[in-house]
Structure formats: structure tokens, C-alpha cells
Design a protein around this motif. Structure first.
Motif, mmCIF file in Angstrom:
data_model
loop_
_atom_site.group_PDB
_atom_site.id
_atom_site.type_symbol
_atom_site.label_atom_id
_atom_site.label_comp_id
_atom_site.label_asym_id
_atom_site.label_seq_id
_atom_site.Cartn_x
_atom_site.Cartn_y
_atom_site.Cartn_z
ATOM 1 N N ILE B 116 0.751 -1.115 -0.146
ATOM 2 C CA ILE B 116 -0.052 0.059 -0.003
ATOM 3 C C ILE B 116 0.986 1.501 -0.064
ATOM 4 O O ILE B 116 0.558 2.306 -0.593
ATOM 5 C CB ILE B 116 -1.035 0.183 1.085
ATOM 6 C CG1 ILE B 116 -2.100 -1.077 1.148
ATOM 7 C CG2 ILE B 116 -1.829 1.277 1.400
ATOM 8 C CD1 ILE B 116 -3.158 -1.133 2.188
ATOM 9 N N PRO B 120 1.069 2.679 -5.400
ATOM 10 C CA PRO B 120 -0.114 3.333 -5.261
ATOM 11 C C PRO B 120 -1.535 2.455 -6.107
ATOM 12 O O PRO B 120 -2.208 2.766 -5.707
ATOM 13 C CB PRO B 120 0.012 4.630 -6.186
ATOM 14 C CG PRO B 120 1.606 4.951 -6.000
ATOM 15 C CD PRO B 120 2.114 3.478 -5.792
ATOM 16 N N SER B 123 -3.482 0.409 -3.507
ATOM 17 C CA SER B 123 -4.501 1.061 -2.726
ATOM 18 C C SER B 123 -5.627 1.591 -3.728
ATOM 19 O O SER B 123 -6.891 1.532 -3.329
ATOM 20 C CB SER B 123 -3.830 2.574 -1.841
ATOM 21 O OG SER B 123 -2.513 2.753 -2.367
ATOM 22 N N LEU B 124 -5.209 2.145 -4.918
ATOM 23 C CA LEU B 124 -6.397 2.373 -5.728
ATOM 24 C C LEU B 124 -7.158 1.170 -6.438
ATOM 25 O O LEU B 124 -8.245 1.419 -6.301
ATOM 26 C CB LEU B 124 -5.602 3.174 -7.233
ATOM 27 C CG LEU B 124 -6.401 4.198 -7.815
ATOM 28 C CD1 LEU B 124 -6.608 5.142 -6.917
ATOM 29 C CD2 LEU B 124 -5.742 4.414 -9.282
ATOM 30 N N LEU B 126 -7.857 -1.134 -4.230
ATOM 31 C CA LEU B 126 -8.544 -1.500 -3.204
ATOM 32 C C LEU B 126 -9.673 -0.450 -2.981
ATOM 33 O O LEU B 126 -10.925 -0.799 -2.610
ATOM 34 C CB LEU B 126 -7.720 -1.665 -1.743
ATOM 35 C CG LEU B 126 -6.873 -2.614 -1.746
ATOM 36 C CD1 LEU B 126 -5.776 -2.316 -0.519
ATOM 37 C CD2 LEU B 126 -7.707 -3.855 -1.271
ATOM 38 N N LEU B 127 -9.392 0.960 -3.378
ATOM 39 C CA LEU B 127 -10.498 1.736 -3.013
ATOM 40 C C LEU B 127 -11.530 1.505 -4.228
ATOM 41 O O LEU B 127 -12.660 1.582 -3.936
ATOM 42 C CB LEU B 127 -9.839 3.224 -3.468
ATOM 43 C CG LEU B 127 -8.850 3.763 -2.150
ATOM 44 C CD1 LEU B 127 -7.981 4.941 -2.667
ATOM 45 C CD2 LEU B 127 -9.905 4.204 -1.100
ATOM 46 N N LYS B 128 -11.216 1.123 -5.346
ATOM 47 C CA LYS B 128 -12.202 0.662 -6.218
ATOM 48 C C LYS B 128 -12.860 -0.371 -5.837
ATOM 49 O O LYS B 128 -14.322 -0.199 -5.800
ATOM 50 C CB LYS B 128 -11.448 0.383 -7.668
ATOM 51 C CG LYS B 128 -11.076 1.468 -8.648
ATOM 52 C CD LYS B 128 -10.693 1.099 -9.856
ATOM 53 C CE LYS B 128 -10.204 2.141 -10.934
ATOM 54 N NZ LYS B 128 -9.367 1.872 -11.861
ATOM 55 N N LEU B 130 -13.470 -1.182 -2.840
ATOM 56 C CA LEU B 130 -14.707 -0.805 -1.791
ATOM 57 C C LEU B 130 -15.568 0.041 -2.225
ATOM 58 O O LEU B 130 -16.674 -0.100 -1.801
ATOM 59 C CB LEU B 130 -13.646 -0.198 -0.612
ATOM 60 C CG LEU B 130 -12.874 -0.847 0.231
ATOM 61 C CD1 LEU B 130 -12.432 -0.060 1.360
ATOM 62 C CD2 LEU B 130 -13.690 -2.160 0.894
ATOM 63 N N ALA B 131 -15.344 0.781 -3.231
ATOM 64 C CA ALA B 131 -16.401 1.927 -3.739
ATOM 65 C C ALA B 131 -17.260 1.158 -4.386
ATOM 66 O O ALA B 131 -18.491 1.327 -4.323
ATOM 67 C CB ALA B 131 -15.693 2.849 -4.741
ATOM 68 N N ASN B 132 -17.048 0.098 -5.047
ATOM 69 C CA ASN B 132 -18.008 -0.652 -5.766
ATOM 70 C C ASN B 132 -19.050 -1.337 -4.865
ATOM 71 O O ASN B 132 -19.980 -1.485 -4.886
ATOM 72 C CB ASN B 132 -16.966 -1.750 -6.718
ATOM 73 C CG ASN B 132 -17.612 -1.828 -7.834
ATOM 74 O OD1 ASN B 132 -18.737 -2.178 -7.874
ATOM 75 N ND2 ASN B 132 -16.745 -1.770 -8.784
ATOM 76 N N ARG B 133 -18.511 -2.016 -3.636
ATOM 77 C CA ARG B 133 -18.991 -2.584 -2.712
ATOM 78 C C ARG B 133 -19.835 -1.776 -2.060
ATOM 79 O O ARG B 133 -21.191 -1.957 -1.892
ATOM 80 C CB ARG B 133 -18.008 -3.202 -1.778
ATOM 81 C CG ARG B 133 -17.563 -4.642 -2.025
ATOM 82 C CD ARG B 133 -18.317 -5.689 -1.453
ATOM 83 N NE ARG B 133 -17.974 -6.096 -0.008
ATOM 84 C CZ ARG B 133 -16.981 -6.773 0.050
ATOM 85 N NH1 ARG B 133 -15.985 -7.030 -0.810
ATOM 86 N NH2 ARG B 133 -16.424 -6.996 1.285
ATOM 87 N N LEU B 134 -19.695 -0.407 -1.855
ATOM 88 C CA LEU B 134 -20.472 0.461 -1.129
ATOM 89 C C LEU B 134 -21.759 0.716 -2.140
ATOM 90 O O LEU B 134 -22.805 0.729 -1.663
ATOM 91 C CB LEU B 134 -19.703 1.645 -0.896
ATOM 92 C CG LEU B 134 -20.453 2.532 0.212
ATOM 93 C CD1 LEU B 134 -20.821 1.976 1.496
ATOM 94 C CD2 LEU B 134 -19.083 3.737 0.649
#
Lengths: 227, 227
Positions: B116, B120, B123-124, B126-128, B130-134
Motif C-alpha cells: 500500500i 499506489p 491502494s487504488l 482497493l479503493l475501487k 470498496l467503492a464498488n461494494r459500497l
DNA sequence: TCAACAGTGTGACGTATATCGCACCCCGGT
DNA sequence: ACCGGGGTGCGATATACGTCACACTGTTGA
């Protein structure tokens, strides 16, 4: 712009940065002022900005085809929203509407990108924020499945109390700024049912109802009712 | 261990890495084998590992005090879970149980941390994720509020079809491996109501019911029923 | 100063869905 | 081969909640 800095400093996203980085990021921030009821963006809009609330409250809503609405959340000062579109460049899936007059700091995708690449703390902070949100959302989902409407109302009031509550002589004042209609949309129920639940709580002496606010007088009982 | 690499390569988290990084990360992976019905971890456990499914299916569940259960999701090969605890080191908020025999790759917090910091893209990615899951979770929430049980069942089947469906002679085969009880927990309804909804769909010729599977024969009608 | 309207309070009624009850069927183990 | 139990199918009944209807109140603004 002084209070702007004041609140921004407390926002998780900025907390992670050194003074230099924070200053650089603040420079690319644009300020937005919204009047009560005003729409910042709507479902389906293109969007590549993230917002931090400096003052006031904003609701995130989704509409069904038939016009019914559902509040995903109500956010207050130092809270962030609109990040999803940064990592997943699709149209907005919710509308953002000011519940009270509000001032926001807007931050574009492109402004933030270099920080993600160079300052791992920033992505870590964002990951934390998203992880947190996901947990909360899952909690809400379980509530929708397991808990009846009065229970969800109690739970929601306690949650609002955590974030907006102020301890007073006669109880815990929660000035949520929501109409009962909005509160109902927030717990996924009809306005009438929520009204009756509130009346019931008031009757039992657990809370007092005020204009766009409640005063919690027996937090313990409310907590038990919620679960 | 060859198929392990095969599936891992496709997992979003690894896709983002160069060959060298992927190899390094794979080295710290531990393999876990689960039998059908076996519990990987439970609500309340301490946990600092993330898992990628190599084969089989895993359900994430939450239990209410009275014992009722709610499925947050059912995941299949190349999908990831348990990441929340990485960024937000609190006890697990859901249990993970194998729906079929399954093989997982486990990855510890400490193994992932350096990536992480230095890559980068990780993390990007992972962020994607999580965003998708949300987004998905928010969709499910809206469904719980707006849509009746048959609608939610239809929607859930279409979702499962997207992820596990195989086109066949006589329709779209969705081998979900869930009992009707589990399907019911997934849409937040009782087993009986889900059963009746399925029977209704079958009667109309929209699908055929098989053991732990359905064959969708009129996807278009199902889709209309879902919204 | 009053009209208009948004927000609230509350009862009567209809309905989706949970709950209960039971019968059936298939499959795995002894 | 058969027994037992988990999974399924489906009707009868109970109930929480949505919908509808209306009256009341307070606030805004012409």
C-alpha cells in the motif's frame, strides 16, 4: 476562509497530511454555498468531485421510479461525501441536497490524484473512511431486516445523537434538522408510522419532541428498544 | 498451486501489480481449505487477514440476538472479503462460512502494508473495490425499502446470474448453491415467502427450479419484475 | 392580517409478509 | 433397504405497516 481552514483541519482526509501537503491541497479547494433545500448534484449526473462539509447538513437521497425517496444518510460538519465517483468514474448514484444552509469544500479528482500516488497516508485515510462507511451501511441493512420501525427510529435517533447531540439540563438535545418525512425516508418507513413511534416514545417519557429536534431523556431505554 | 496462481492473477488486487510485485505478494499468501458448512471466522473474532476465493463459494452472515440470520453476500472465485479489518482494526462484523467446499488465499495485514505504501495502484485497486461494494450495498438497501419480496428475489437471482450464470440450451443456468433458506436470508425475507415467489415465477414460465440452482428462461420479464 | 401551505397528529382500513402447521420428497448413512 | 433429517411446497391465520382521510398548528409572505 479562516473557519474553512479550521474545519478542514479536522477532516480525516487532511489530518493525515503534513502541514505542507495540507496547504497544497487546500489551495485547490473550491468553496460552495448552498441554501436550505438546494440541490448540489442529482442522481445520474456526471461527477468527479468530493465534498467536505464545513458547516450545515446535507442529505444523500435516492429516488425510486414512482417518486418515493430514500435517505442514505445525513451528514454534518467535517464529514465527506461524493468520493465514490473518484475511484469508480460512473454517474452519481444519489442526489445531494442541503438540509440546512450549508458551506462545502469541493475537491476535484485531478487535484487529489497526485496525493494518492505520493502520500500513502491519504489513500489509507480514504480506505479507512470507506471501510467505516461500509460497516455502517451493513449495520443499517441488518436493521432493515431484523428491526421493526419503532426500533429503527430509536436506533437512528441514537445515531444522530452521537453525531449532533448536545448534553443539556433536561436531556440530550438532538437537533437533527429533519422533518418527520425525512426521518421516515431515513429509516425506510412511512411518515405516519414514524410519527406514531415518536409519539409512543414521548408518551413513555423517553424523549420530548421539538421542531426538527428531539430531546432524549432516557437514552438507556431507547438503546434497549433499538436492538 | 498452479491453479492458485491462475485465479490469483485474475483477482483485481493482483492485476494492478507488475510481475515482480505480484510474485512477492503471492509468496506471503497462505492457502486455506474449507469443507461445505465450515466456518472460517465468526462475528466478533479478531481478524487481520483478507481472503481471496480461489474456488468454491463463501457466504458472509450476521446473526441477530434471537438467532435469526442475514446474508450480506455470497462470493465466488476471484472475489475478496475481510478487507475491512485491515483499515479499521476492529473485530469482524460478520461470519464467513463456506457454502460449498472452497479454497482460499489468505493475506495478512502486515504482508499487504508495504505494498500500500509503495505501490499506489494497490491502494487504488482497493479503493475501487470498496467503492464498488459500497455502491452495491446501497443498491441492496434501496431494494429493501422500495421493492417487495418477489421483486427482491428476482433481482437477487439476476445478480447471481451475472456472477455465476452459464448460458445453456434451455436458458441461463444459475448454480447458486444456496438453499431456499439461505436465499431468503439474502433477500431479507422468510423461507416460505421466497418459496412462493419462486413457485410463482416457475408457474409463469420465467424460470425452472433445480436443486440449489435455477434456470432463467425469461430474463427480460425477470428484470422488469425486479424494479 | 390573513391566506396559503408545509409540517404534524391520529384514526380506519387494506394488504404484504411473517408465522405456524403439516405433508412430501429426496439423499446419505447404517 | 430403510430410516432419518434436511430441504421443499403450500395453505390458514396473525400482524405490522402502508395507505388514505382529515383535522390541527405554526410559519411565511403578500
Amino acid at each position: 476562509m479562516d473557519e474553512t481552514n479550521e474545519v478542514l483541519r479536522k477532516a480525516p482526509l487532511f489530518e493525515a497530511l503534513d502541514e505542507e501537503g495540507a496547504a497544497a491541497l487546500r489551495a485547490s479547494v473550491s468553496e460552495v454555498r448552498l441554501g436550505r433545500g438546494q440541490t448540489l448534484f442529482s442522481e445520474g449526473d456526471e461527477g468527479d468531485r468530493l465534498y467536505v462539509i464545513l458547516s450545515g447538513k446535507v442529505k444523500l437521497t435516492r429516488a425510486a421510479v414512482d417518486g418515493r425517496e430514500n435517505l442514505l444518510s445525513v451528514l454534518g460538519p467535517s464529514e465527506m461525501f461524493g468520493e465514490l465517483s473518484l475511484f469508480d468514474p460512473r454517474p452519481r448514484t444519489a442526489s445531494a441536497i442541503a438540509v440546512t444552509d450549508a458551506v462545502l469544500a469541493g475537491l476535484g479528482h485531478d487535484d487529489l490524484r497526485p496525493f494518492i500516488a505520493q502520500q500513502p497516508q491519504v489513500s489509507l485515510q480514504l480506505l479507512k473512511a470507506l471501510a467505516n462507511r461500509l460497516r455502517r451501511t451493513n449495520d443499517v441493512m441488518s436493521d432493515l431486516v431484523f428491526t421493526d420501525v419503532p426500533g429503527r427510529v430509536a436506533g437512528q435517533l441514537l445515531d444522530l445523537a452521537d453525531r449532533f447531540g448536545k448534553e443539556g439540563e433536561d436531556g440530550l438535545h438532538v437537533h437533527h434538522d429533519l422533518t418527520q418525512e425525512e426521518l421516515a425516508q431515513l429509516v425506510g418507513a412511512s411518515r405516519e408510522t414514524v410519527n406514531k413511534a415518536l409519539a409512543e416514545f414521548a408518551l413513555r417519557g423517553w424523549l420530548r419532541i421539538e421542531a426538527k429536534a428531539v430531546v432524549l431523556m432516557d437514552v438507556e431505554r431507547m438503546r434497549r428498544r433499538a436492538r
